[in-house]
Design a protein around this motif. Structure first.
Motif, PDB file in Angstrom:
ATOM      1  N   GLN A  40      -9.204   8.276  17.999  1.00  0.00           N
ATOM      2  CA  GLN A  40     -10.550   8.833  17.752  1.00  0.00           C
ATOM      3  C   GLN A  40     -11.290   8.064  16.668  1.00  0.00           C
ATOM      4  O   GLN A  40     -12.498   8.144  16.573  1.00  0.00           O
ATOM      5  N   ARG A  41     -10.563   7.348  15.846  1.00  0.00           N
ATOM      6  CA  ARG A  41     -11.132   6.657  14.682  1.00  0.00           C
ATOM      7  C   ARG A  41     -11.895   7.639  13.784  1.00  0.00           C
ATOM      8  O   ARG A  41     -13.119   7.565  13.624  1.00  0.00           O
ATOM      9  N   PHE A  42     -11.131   8.553  13.185  1.00  0.00           N
ATOM     10  CA  PHE A  42     -11.741   9.454  12.208  1.00  0.00           C
ATOM     11  C   PHE A  42     -12.190   8.628  11.006  1.00  0.00           C
ATOM     12  O   PHE A  42     -11.411   7.837  10.464  1.00  0.00           O
ATOM     13  N   LEU A  43     -13.407   8.852  10.576  1.00  0.00           N
ATOM     14  CA  LEU A  43     -13.994   7.992   9.538  1.00  0.00           C
ATOM     15  C   LEU A  43     -13.144   7.944   8.273  1.00  0.00           C
ATOM     16  O   LEU A  43     -13.077   6.920   7.585  1.00  0.00           O
ATOM     17  N   ILE A  44     -12.466   9.045   7.980  1.00  0.00           N
ATOM     18  CA  ILE A  44     -11.699   9.111   6.735  1.00  0.00           C
ATOM     19  C   ILE A  44     -10.621   8.019   6.679  1.00  0.00           C
ATOM     20  O   ILE A  44     -10.259   7.552   5.602  1.00  0.00           O
ATOM     21  N   GLU A  45     -10.159   7.611   7.868  1.00  0.00           N
ATOM     22  CA  GLU A  45      -9.097   6.588   7.904  1.00  0.00           C
ATOM     23  C   GLU A  45      -9.548   5.275   7.265  1.00  0.00           C
ATOM     24  O   GLU A  45      -8.730   4.496   6.792  1.00  0.00           O
ATOM     25  N   SER A  46     -10.861   5.055   7.268  1.00  0.00           N
ATOM     26  CA  SER A  46     -11.367   3.755   6.806  1.00  0.00           C
ATOM     27  C   SER A  46     -11.594   3.716   5.298  1.00  0.00           C
ATOM     28  O   SER A  46     -11.960   2.673   4.763  1.00  0.00           O
ATOM     29  N   THR A  47     -11.374   4.841   4.624  1.00  0.00           N
ATOM     30  CA  THR A  47     -11.777   4.888   3.207  1.00  0.00           C
ATOM     31  C   THR A  47     -10.632   5.220   2.261  1.00  0.00           C
ATOM     32  O   THR A  47     -10.867   5.433   1.072  1.00  0.00           O
ATOM     33  N   THR A  48      -9.430   5.283   2.739  1.00  0.00           N
ATOM     34  CA  THR A  48      -8.313   5.738   1.912  1.00  0.00           C
ATOM     35  C   THR A  48      -7.614   4.559   1.210  1.00  0.00           C
ATOM     36  O   THR A  48      -7.874   3.403   1.515  1.00  0.00           O
ATOM     37  N   GLY A  49      -6.712   4.892   0.306  1.00  0.00           N
ATOM     38  CA  GLY A  49      -5.917   3.846  -0.334  1.00  0.00           C
ATOM     39  C   GLY A  49      -6.162   3.715  -1.821  1.00  0.00           C
ATOM     40  O   GLY A  49      -6.704   2.716  -2.299  1.00  0.00           O
ATOM     41  N   GLY A  50      -5.761   4.732  -2.585  1.00  0.00           N
ATOM     42  CA  GLY A  50      -5.992   4.704  -4.026  1.00  0.00           C
ATOM     43  C   GLY A  50      -4.831   4.094  -4.793  1.00  0.00           C
ATOM     44  O   GLY A  50      -3.721   3.920  -4.276  1.00  0.00           O
ATOM     45  N   VAL A  51      -5.106   3.795  -6.063  1.00  0.00           N
ATOM     46  CA  VAL A  51      -4.084   3.163  -6.893  1.00  0.00           C
ATOM     47  C   VAL A  51      -4.377   3.477  -8.366  1.00  0.00           C
ATOM     48  O   VAL A  51      -5.525   3.585  -8.766  1.00  0.00           O
ATOM     49  N   ALA A  52      -3.283   3.644  -9.123  1.00  0.00           N
ATOM     50  CA  ALA A  52      -3.443   3.862 -10.570  1.00  0.00           C
ATOM     51  C   ALA A  52      -2.441   2.994 -11.313  1.00  0.00           C
ATOM     52  O   ALA A  52      -1.297   2.823 -10.871  1.00  0.00           O
ATOM     53  N   ILE A  53      -2.885   2.456 -12.421  1.00  0.00           N
ATOM     54  CA  ILE A  53      -1.984   1.802 -13.368  1.00  0.00           C
ATOM     55  C   ILE A  53      -1.947   2.703 -14.592  1.00  0.00           C
ATOM     56  O   ILE A  53      -2.976   2.954 -15.227  1.00  0.00           O
ATOM     57  N   LEU A  54      -0.768   3.231 -14.865  1.00  0.00           N
ATOM     58  CA  LEU A  54      -0.645   4.275 -15.895  1.00  0.00           C
ATOM     59  C   LEU A  54       0.746   4.181 -16.524  1.00  0.00           C
ATOM     60  O   LEU A  54       1.690   3.696 -15.886  1.00  0.00           O
ATOM     61  N   ASP A  55       0.863   4.673 -17.708  1.00  0.00           N
ATOM     62  CA  ASP A  55       2.185   4.739 -18.346  1.00  0.00           C
ATOM     63  C   ASP A  55       2.637   6.202 -18.308  1.00  0.00           C
ATOM     64  O   ASP A  55       2.477   6.931 -19.282  1.00  0.00           O
ATOM     65  N   VAL A  67      -1.601   5.718  -3.709  1.00  0.00           N
ATOM     66  CA  VAL A  67      -1.946   6.959  -3.005  1.00  0.00           C
ATOM     67  C   VAL A  67      -2.038   6.672  -1.509  1.00  0.00           C
ATOM     68  O   VAL A  67      -2.805   5.794  -1.086  1.00  0.00           O
ATOM     69  N   ASN A  68      -1.268   7.420  -0.746  1.00  0.00           N
ATOM     70  CA  ASN A  68      -1.275   7.209   0.693  1.00  0.00           C
ATOM     71  C   ASN A  68      -2.334   8.064   1.363  1.00  0.00           C
ATOM     72  O   ASN A  68      -2.744   9.089   0.829  1.00  0.00           O
ATOM     73  N   GLY A  69      -2.742   7.636   2.557  1.00  0.00           N
ATOM     74  CA  GLY A  69      -3.648   8.450   3.365  1.00  0.00           C
ATOM     75  C   GLY A  69      -2.853   9.550   4.031  1.00  0.00           C
ATOM     76  O   GLY A  69      -2.718  10.649   3.505  1.00  0.00           O
ATOM     77  N   GLY A  70      -2.260   9.227   5.154  1.00  0.00           N
ATOM     78  CA  GLY A  70      -1.430  10.202   5.844  1.00  0.00           C
ATOM     79  C   GLY A  70      -1.696  10.185   7.328  1.00  0.00           C
ATOM     80  O   GLY A  70      -2.594   9.477   7.804  1.00  0.00           O
ATOM     81  N   PRO A  71      -0.931  10.955   8.057  1.00  0.00           N
ATOM     82  CA  PRO A  71      -1.154  11.006   9.505  1.00  0.00           C
ATOM     83  C   PRO A  71      -2.441  11.756   9.834  1.00  0.00           C
ATOM     84  O   PRO A  71      -2.917  12.567   9.037  1.00  0.00           O
ATOM     85  N   THR A  72      -2.979  11.470  10.986  1.00  0.00           N
ATOM     86  CA  THR A  72      -4.111  12.226  11.524  1.00  0.00           C
ATOM     87  C   THR A  72      -3.612  12.886  12.816  1.00  0.00           C
ATOM     88  O   THR A  72      -2.503  12.563  13.265  1.00  0.00           O
ATOM     89  N   PRO A  73      -4.384  13.780  13.417  1.00  0.00           N
ATOM     90  CA  PRO A  73      -3.842  14.530  14.558  1.00  0.00           C
ATOM     91  C   PRO A  73      -3.221  13.639  15.642  1.00  0.00           C
ATOM     92  O   PRO A  73      -2.187  13.994  16.219  1.00  0.00           O
ATOM     93  N   GLY A 417      -8.673   0.581  -2.815  1.00  0.00           N
ATOM     94  CA  GLY A 417      -8.580   0.864  -4.242  1.00  0.00           C
ATOM     95  C   GLY A 417      -8.075  -0.338  -5.031  1.00  0.00           C
ATOM     96  O   GLY A 417      -7.191  -1.061  -4.572  1.00  0.00           O
ATOM     97  N   LEU A 418      -8.649  -0.525  -6.227  1.00  0.00           N
ATOM     98  CA  LEU A 418      -8.240  -1.618  -7.123  1.00  0.00           C
ATOM     99  C   LEU A 418      -8.119  -1.066  -8.535  1.00  0.00           C
ATOM    100  O   LEU A 418      -9.049  -0.437  -9.042  1.00  0.00           O
ATOM    101  N   ALA A 419      -6.977  -1.297  -9.147  1.00  0.00           N
ATOM    102  CA  ALA A 419      -6.794  -0.891 -10.545  1.00  0.00           C
ATOM    103  C   ALA A 419      -6.370  -2.107 -11.355  1.00  0.00           C
ATOM    104  O   ALA A 419      -5.737  -3.023 -10.830  1.00  0.00           O
ATOM    105  N   ALA A 431      -3.385  -6.712 -12.101  1.00  0.00           N
ATOM    106  CA  ALA A 431      -4.141  -5.832 -11.204  1.00  0.00           C
ATOM    107  C   ALA A 431      -3.272  -5.413 -10.038  1.00  0.00           C
ATOM    108  O   ALA A 431      -2.217  -6.010  -9.771  1.00  0.00           O
ATOM    109  N   ALA A 432      -3.705  -4.381  -9.337  1.00  0.00           N
ATOM    110  CA  ALA A 432      -3.032  -3.948  -8.111  1.00  0.00           C
ATOM    111  C   ALA A 432      -4.070  -3.366  -7.177  1.00  0.00           C
ATOM    112  O   ALA A 432      -5.011  -2.709  -7.630  1.00  0.00           O
ATOM    113  N   PHE A 433      -3.905  -3.654  -5.897  1.00  0.00           N
ATOM    114  CA  PHE A 433      -4.815  -3.014  -4.946  1.00  0.00           C
ATOM    115  C   PHE A 433      -4.063  -2.604  -3.691  1.00  0.00           C
ATOM    116  O   PHE A 433      -2.969  -3.107  -3.402  1.00  0.00           O
TER     117      PHE A 433
END
Lengths: 540, 343
Positions: A40-55, A67-73, A417-419, A431-433
């Motif tokens: 179906q190409r749910f739009l959300i699939e195209s915008t996911t993928g977060g990342v953090a650099i943290l201690d 940060v992962n997206g996840g499965p869709t239906p 995502g880019l951190a 950096a990480a993306f």
């Protein structure tokens, strides 16, 4: 002649030295992103993928969170879709500790915002997503507790994109701003095709949603103050956010990058109220009056005048934009004169961070790109589906040239995502993306040539992370101004330390303006190391 | 003998198997028309159609008389009913298509014409009319920004009329509006091959090349178009817009773009887009007063869209004319809210 030839050869060799090296294959990182790409190409699939650099474990070394997206239906993630948390024990290797840490969500994941929201000395994590976000309090023992429900931070029903921790009311506690994107559900029946093949529908088919501002009560709970703050009446497809006091009035403001909706510049009026001045600031629209596809945004002083400027990533053909801050409105858009128009025309940009990668004192730009139209190459000869990241070198006046650093910078990704952060504490910011459905890319900075001095702030009256602080360092005849911003980039969270690139110079006096309003002057720091600086009881 | 009378005569003569009362009414209608009593004819034919509800010719004749009386909508209704009763009757279908076209019902007009050509591919009248109707419909779809519908229409029409330059210009337009830039290049290229003197074809071709990221080829195409149509301000205006885009990415000077736009205005001072582009160029170089002049000229030239008001607001604010700037900002926002951009 002979000397000139040797010099030319040496320069060529220098020019070919990669600025950053992808260390993922050797770093022990086995995590892989999954967007659950569906027929179906749910739009959300195209915008996911977060990342953090943290201690997260307070050992002085920066860790990694993906940060992962996840499965869709109808779009499974065969290998699972857990988030990845990697502890950094040093030595260029990382250890997967996600399971023990308990950073698991059932939502479709988007981004990460890490900060010590409860001022207890360790870094907590907010994960944005759909149909809710999740707040994880750091237990201080390497594990987290999901406090979403009790804290009131679920952002339920929304497609939350980037989020930023910042102190909206200067009470010393970090509040949470969530950039909500659009009305959406997996029951979405919109379908689009190109040559009979499914593609993502245009974002304009999805009505934008208002952002959410959650005020930290200081007792582990948050109050939704979106309406009283004036942001609930500003619907639009928000993706990126950065918090910085752009007008130096002592209140943290917000720049919100929005996708085919006008950007917001939310001036903090104090008293818990915000006013959108983007139109007056001429940052809402392009000079051609187009609401561009704003994705990521960052703030910093790119022209050395001591005021925070902004950079926003946009769609191909729109150019990633630079807005210089002249100290009054409007801002001056220098997208064309800075060279960014020419450098970014073919790219769909996402994560962006101003970073002095070579420690010469100028803020350069690290930008990650990646298209979302799988057949874009059949419509435009100069645009690719997978696109390389960009390292754009600042001449100190806010004009940029592309550093062709080879390797990663000549490789196409579907980056989101880019951190940035100093993973090996060598003063050269790494950096990480995250790239859709790929392993993450962790970049070790190999280019550092200048001296440096690093600072980690510890707030006492202000929030413990010092988010919102302004730092001014004398370096020879120059003054370098940096801010500890909230948010920044896209779906990302960064190393909270500030690294000053000194070039060949030694650091002079450092002035810190804390969010509390206290002014601190620090004697010249030793170069080549980090310094932990505590907020004084009074202005010094 | 007029077409209506022929139709009525045929109706009266041929409907042998129909109820006698209906046939009588039809004959009387024929006489009424000959005597100039159209209203009586219409009444008789309506009654005849009521008595013989499956007879297409009574309705067709009724449609003819109604058309003669200038009652176009009722005539279309009568022919539609006739066409439903006699779907293979190309005469009725052609009449229906022609009437709908006359009424500006371009989309509806296509249907009977396509039907005719499916049963009688050599029907010259239908073939010619369908091309005209399709081009008119394309113009309507473009104006109403129904680009996907326009693309489907244009693709179908281009298959039917592979040697029609205007149809390929239409195809190029819709392909580019649907971001199918390389397909747009192909369509415009074909248009130029078919009609080497088509200014629209040449200009569209150059613009499509630019949108497809083929800047070098686009520049050559613009230069060729400017040489071929030296008195066309529109070609130079489009060339100037292209040069202004190249200026943004450092591939051309602002002065080159401005010179081209000024040369367009020298040929045709009414070219509002050229004024707008010159205004934006002036604004980017700090020339707010000059920008305001050009933007006013663009508005006076009928280019009353959001981007002109936005640029005018920016220019006037730099000139300290805050009240006027605010007026333009309001106009800008009104136009945005009117549908140029969503939330």
């Amino acid at each position: 002649m002979r000397l000139a030839a040797i010099a030319a050869a040496a320069f060529a060799s220098y020019a070919q030295t990669p600025a950053f090296i992808n260390i993922t294959p050797t770093a022990g990182i086995g995590w892989r992103h999954c967007n659950g790409q569906s027929p179906q190409r749910f739009l959300i699939e195209s915008t996911t993928g977060g990342v953090a650099i943290l201690d997260f474990d307070n050992d002085g070394r920066m860790d990694l969170l993906f940060v992962n997206g996840g499965p869709t239906p109808d779009g499974p993630c065969p290998g699972g879709a857990r988030h990845g948390l990697y502890r950094n024990p040093g030595g260029g290797r990382f250890v997967d500790v996600a399971q023990a840490a308990g950073l698991a969500t059932s939502s479709y994941g988007m981004g990460a915002a890490a900060a010590d929201y409860d001022n207890d000395g360790d870094t907590d994590v907010y994960l944005s997503g759909y149909p809710s976000g999740a707040l994880f309090r750091n237990n201080g023992d390497g594990s987290f507790t999901d406090v979403t429900t009790v804290s009131g931070t679920a952002n339920a029903g929304e497609w939350g994109a980037s989020a930023a921790w910042f102190d909206s009311d200067n009470d010393g506690r970090l509040d949470l701003f969530i950039a909500n994107y659009a009305a959406f559900s997996f029951g979405d029946s919109k379908r689009c095709q190109f040559d009979g093949k499914p593609v993502y529908c245009a974002q304009t088919l999805y009505p934008g949603r208002p952002p959410r501002l959650l005020r930290n009560r200081g007792d582990g709970t948050f109050a939704d103050v979106s309406a009283s703050a004036g942001v609930a009446s500003l619907p639009g497809r928000a993706l990126g956010v950065v918090a910085v006091d752009y007008d130096s009035d002592g209140w943290q403001d917000l720049f919100v990058a929005r996708d085919a909706s006008p950007n917001l510049l939310l001036r903090n009026l104090g008293g818990g109220r915000f006013e959108d001045v983007a139109l007056e600031a001429e940052v809402a629209y392009s000079p051609g009056a187009v609401a561009r596809a704003g994705m990521g945004v960052d703030a910093g002083d790119v022209d050395g005048d001591g005021r925070p400027d902004f950079v926003v990533t946009n769609f191909d053909g729109e150019y990633h934009a630079v807005y210089l801050n002249p100290g009054r409105l409007p801002f001056r858009e220098t997208t064309v004169s800075s060279g960014l128009a020419a450098l970014t025309r073919p790219y769909v940009g996402w994560g962006v961070r101003m970073v002095d990668y070579d420690n010469d004192g100028d803020l350069d730009l690290l930008i990650v790109n990646g298209h979302l139209h799988e057949m874009i190459e059949r419509t435009n000869r100069t645009v690719s589906y997978r696109e390389p990241p960009l390292l754009l070198v600042n001449d100190g006046q806010g004009r940029f040239t592309r550093s062709r650093s080879g390797g990663v910078f000549d490789t196409g990704y579907l980056a989101r995502g880019l951190a940035v952060g100093d993973l090996d504490n060598d003063g050269a910011v790494d950096a990480a993306f995250v790239s859709l459905n790929d392993p993450p890319v962790v970049l070790r900075n190999e280019s550092s040539r200048g001296n440096w001095a690093g600072v980690r702030l510890r707030g006492t009256a202000s929030n413990r992370d010092g988010i919102g602080a302004r730092l001014r360092l004398r370096v020879g005849a120059r003054t370098l101004t940096r801010w500890i911003t909230g948010g920044g980039s896209f779906l990302a969270s960064h190393d909270g330390r500030v690294v000053f690139g000194l070039g060949e110079s030694a650091p002079g006096e450092l002035e810190i303006l804390w969010p509390s309003g206290r002014l601190q002057r620090v004697a010249p720091l030793a170069a080549g190391r980090y310094h932990e600086l505590f907020e004084p009881a009074n202005t010094e | 003998m007029s077409g209506v009378l022929i139709l009525l005569a045929a109706t009266a003569a041929l409907a042998q198997t129909e109820p006698p009362e209906a046939m009588q009414l039809a004959r009387r209608a024929y006489e009424s028309v000959r005597a100039g009593r159209s209203q009586e004819a219409i009444a008789d034919l309506r009654r005849a159609a009521g008595i013989a509800p499956s007879n297409a010719l009574y309705r067709s004749a009724l449609g003819g008389v109604l058309e003669r009386e200038g009652q176009i909508e009722p005539a279309i209704e009568a022919f539609s009913e006739a066409a439903r009763l006699a779907p293979g009757n190309t005469t009725i279908l052609f009449k229906l298509g022609g009437l709908r076209a006359h009424a500006g019902q371009w989309e509806a007009a296509r249907e009977p014409l396509v039907q005719i050509l499916s049963v009688e591919p050599a029907h010259a009248g239908a073939e010619a009319l369908l091309e005209t109707v399709s081009l008119e419909l394309g113009a309507v779809l473009a104006r109403s920004k129904r680009f996907r519908a326009g693309q489907l229409l244009a693709q179908d029409t281009a298959k039917r009329y592979p040697r029609s330059a205007p149809v390929h210009v239409m195809l190029g337009l819709f392909e580019s509006r649907n971001q199918r830039n390389i397909d747009a290049v192909s369509a415009y290229r074909r248009a130029v091959e078919l009609a080497p003197d088509s200014e629209d074809g040449h200009t569209g071709f150059a613009i499509a090349l630019s949108a497809a990221g083929m800047a070098k080829e686009a520049r050559a195409a613009f230069e060729a178009a400017a040489a071929k149509f030296p008195s066309s301000g529109a070609v130079r205006q489009a060339f100037g817009v292209f040069l202004a885009q190249l200026h943004e990415t450092g591939e051309e000077s602002a002065e080159a773009a401005a010179t081209m736009l000024r040369s367009a205005l020298a040929l045709d001072p009414r070219l509002a887009e050229a004024h707008y582009q010159l205004g934006v160029l002036a604004l980017s170089e700090g020339g707010a007063a000059r920008a305001a002049e050009h933007l006013n000229a663009a508005l006076a030239g009928g280019l009353d869209d959001a981007r002109v008001h936005y640029a005018a607001a920016r220019a006037l604010r730099r000139l300290g004319k805050t009240a006027e700037a605010d007026q333009h900002l309001r106009a800008f926002q009104e136009r945005k809210q009117a549908g140029e951009a969503g939330p």
